[in-house]
Design an enzyme around this catalytic site. Structure first.
Site, mmCIF file in Angstrom:
data_model
loop_
_atom_site.group_PDB
_atom_site.id
_atom_site.type_symbol
_atom_site.label_atom_id
_atom_site.label_comp_id
_atom_site.label_asym_id
_atom_site.label_seq_id
_atom_site.Cartn_x
_atom_site.Cartn_y
_atom_site.Cartn_z
ATOM 1 N NE ARG A 189 1.288 -7.469 2.594
ATOM 2 C CZ ARG A 189 1.251 -5.980 2.746
ATOM 3 N NH1 ARG A 189 2.539 -5.593 3.072
ATOM 4 N NH2 ARG A 189 0.197 -5.455 3.147
ATOM 5 C CE LYS A 190 -4.780 -8.506 -2.491
ATOM 6 N NZ LYS A 190 -4.449 -7.695 -1.211
ATOM 7 C CB ILE A 191 3.036 -10.032 -7.047
ATOM 8 C CG1 ILE A 191 2.059 -9.063 -7.865
ATOM 9 C CG2 ILE A 191 4.039 -10.693 -7.814
ATOM 10 C CD1 ILE A 191 2.725 -7.777 -8.265
ATOM 11 C CG LEU A 230 -1.377 -14.384 -7.498
ATOM 12 C CD1 LEU A 230 -1.689 -13.090 -8.009
ATOM 13 C CD2 LEU A 230 -2.649 -15.211 -7.833
ATOM 14 C CB ILE A 258 -4.707 -12.800 0.920
ATOM 15 C CG1 ILE A 258 -3.425 -11.963 0.704
ATOM 16 C CG2 ILE A 258 -5.931 -11.620 0.609
ATOM 17 C CD1 ILE A 258 -3.200 -11.460 -0.559
#
EC number: 2.7.7.7
Length: 565
Positions: free
Chosen positions: A244-246, A249, A148
């Site tokens: 997708r961010k999870i 992370l 990202i």
């Protein structure tokens, strides 16, 4: 006329001032605007043109930020958007309106058409509370092929080693799916809350809300989140982008730039911490390189000349940022009740807002006034006006943030004193003659609230202390208090409205709209016919929802489909 006999539809919404300007241009040139409503697909045809907000169109003329685009759609438009795609209606960037007008020629070429995302008609699944549809598999990025960028946009990961090539990536914590437990969910929620705050400071309220709702869902999860897919499948408010961010992370413990502090964001947050200052004014001052309220007063005095409540917002900046314990809210209620009995013994008042929802601390104190058998708002308005003036004379009310001619007679000197200290001229504006609500600053006598420490980020800057009226150590703290009114016949609807939360009320409105109803502080309506307004429980019953106690109205989870009768 250039757009004669042409029908235009604007998506995802047409509420901004710029969109209203575009609508005027279209109508002026003979075009028609189709208003989106639950039966909109009955009035359009294949010749209709869909204008897409340019915020959702990339440089290749493809629809971007699809999950946010879907969230901005009105509830009934999610299905209609599928039909727009299925009917292959011409979708173009709304900027084309200017091009057509400049050239004096209306023509749509294949290069003008936006590439929309096709929707899977089979195996649809609910992704969030607005029934967002999963993107078709050929449109989705594999989680191990993307990272990202600093604008929260997915980009391809070109590194063969599996490491990000983004030099601005900031590590915040490392969590692996093999070792994380439910306590590590907070790490994910904290990251999303940071993104929510940043979007809010940019004025991107829909994205901010999306991140905050996702964070709230994660904090309430009763299982350890081990992948974005797992969260998306089993939880509310987790769409493809957040999924997708999870994954990133959990895999890398990082999001690029997440911990990078922005002076611009800090300045905007500082200004928005003040009563009566919104995102628009805060961003304007930031663009003018203004860092303090003192600078704003010197460089932009016109921003304050008619908005005297802002001066009191600066004066009590720190006090109004302090949390309020429930016990103190109850003391304030008793103070108001005791005085109210002397003004009108038949009038009643009760605590609303976060207090009624069972919060341990509150940001302000919301009070709802009503009187059995009384539907005269003017009469109730006079009661709270006399009450507030009486409490002012007892030195309980410290300031008024709404005025009337009667209030102005006793409070104008204090307003003028604030303008004198600020060093600017006041321009008078006509006061409200009919009181429907009041916003106040109030202070209990001899109450030490030092146990509730002030967030260091909410302290006035040194240059702004000359306006401060904040409490000193050991002194009572000034609090924000709001007076709201309810007609006796609308008491149930008003209790729902002023209890909140905002997200909970929004979900109830969506449920009502899906049943062709409308809910407001005035009641529940269908086809402009009042169904119920007095009985809170009956409103839930008509909506076919099990009654939810106020303490549970913190989020929309209590309105999930399995809670509906």
């Amino acid at each position: 006329m250039l757009f004669y006999n042409k029908k235009f539809l604007i998506l995802p919404n047409a509420e901004s001032s710029h969109m209203q300007f575009i609508i005027k241009l279209i109508k002026k040139n003979g075009g028609a605007i189709v208003k989106w409503a639950p039966d909109v697909m009955k009035v359009i045809d294949r010749s209709s043109i869909v204008l897409i907000n340019d915020s959702y169109v990339d440089s290749n003329n493809k629809l971007k930020q699809y999950d946010i685009f879907k969230r901005e759609l009105r509830p009934w438009l999610v299905t209609d958007w599928e039909k727009v795609v299925d009917y292959r209606l011409n979708c173009v960037n709304i900027k084309k309106i200017h091009t057509w007008l400049d050239n004096g020629n209306f023509k749509i070429t294949s290069n003008d058409l936006i590439e929309t995302i096709s929707v899977e008609n089979s195996g649809k699944r609910v992704l969030d509370s607005q029934n967002e549809l999963e993107l078709s598999s050929n449109k989705r990025l594999k989680q191990n092929e993307m990272i990202i960028d600093n604008n929260d946009n997915p980009i391809e990961n070109k590194s063969n080693s599996g490491e990000s090539t983004n030099p601005k990536r900031t590590e915040i914590k490392s969590v692996t799916s093999d070792t994380n437990d439910i306590r590590d969910n907070k790490f994910l929620a904290d990251a999303l809350q940071i993104l929510s705050k940043r979007c809010g400071l940019k004025g991107e309220k829909f994205r901010a809300r999306s991140y905050q709702l996702a964070a709230d869902s994660i904090l309430k999860a009763q299982f350890a989140i081990k992948s974005g897919h797992q969260a998306q499948k089993n939880m509310m408010h987790i769409g493809p982008s957040i999924s997708r961010k999870i994954d990133i992370l959990l895999k890398e413990g990082t999001l690029p730039g997440l911990s990078v502090k922005s002076e611009k964001d800090d300045n905007i947050a500082y200004f928005m911490g003040c009563h009566n200052i919104g995102i628009g004014l805060a961003k304007k001052w930031e663009l003018l390189k203004i860092k303090t309220f003192k600078e704003a007063l010197e460089k932009q005095p016109t921003d304050f000349q008619t908005t005297w409540p802002t001066l009191f917002g600066i004066s009590y900046y720190e006090d109004w940022s302090r949390p309020i314990m429930r016990e103190e809210c109850e003391e304030h209620l008793k103070t108001v009740q005791d005085e109210l009995r002397l003004i009108d013994k038949d009038c009643k008042v009760e605590l609303q807002g976060s207090y009624r929802r069972g919060a341990k601390t509150c940001g302000d104190i919301d009070l709802l006034f009503y009187k059995e058998g009384c539907d005269d708002i003017a009469q109730l308005g006079k009661v709270i006006e006399d009450l507030a003036i009486s409490l002012y004379e007892r030195n309980y009310v410290q300031c008024f943030l709404l005025s009337s001619s009667k209030i102005a007679n006793i409070f104008d000197d204090k307003i003028n004193e604030r303008y004198k200290v600020a060093g600017i001229e006041r321009k008078y504006r006509k006061s409200n003659e009919t009181i429907k609500k009041l916003f106040l600053g109030v202070k209990l006598p001899n109450r030490n609230t030092d146990s509730l420490k002030l967030d260091p980020k909410m302290k006035l800057k040194d240059d702004d202390l000359f306006l401060s009226l904040n409490s000193k150590a050991g002194e009572s703290v000034c609090r924000r208090m709001d007076f709201f009114l309810s007609r006796w016949s609308e008491l149930g609807a008003c209790r729902i409205q002023y209890t909140g939360s905002t997200d909970y009320n929004r979900k109830m409105k969506i449920i009502a709209m899906n049943k062709s109803m409308k809910i407001s502080p005035h009641g529940l309506f269908k086809d402009d016919v009042l169904l119920e307004s007095f009985d809170e429980r009956k409103i839930f019953d008509i909506l076919n929802i099990k009654y939810v106690e106020p303490e549970q109205r913190v989020n929309t989870v209590t309105l999930l489909p399995d809670k509906i009768k």
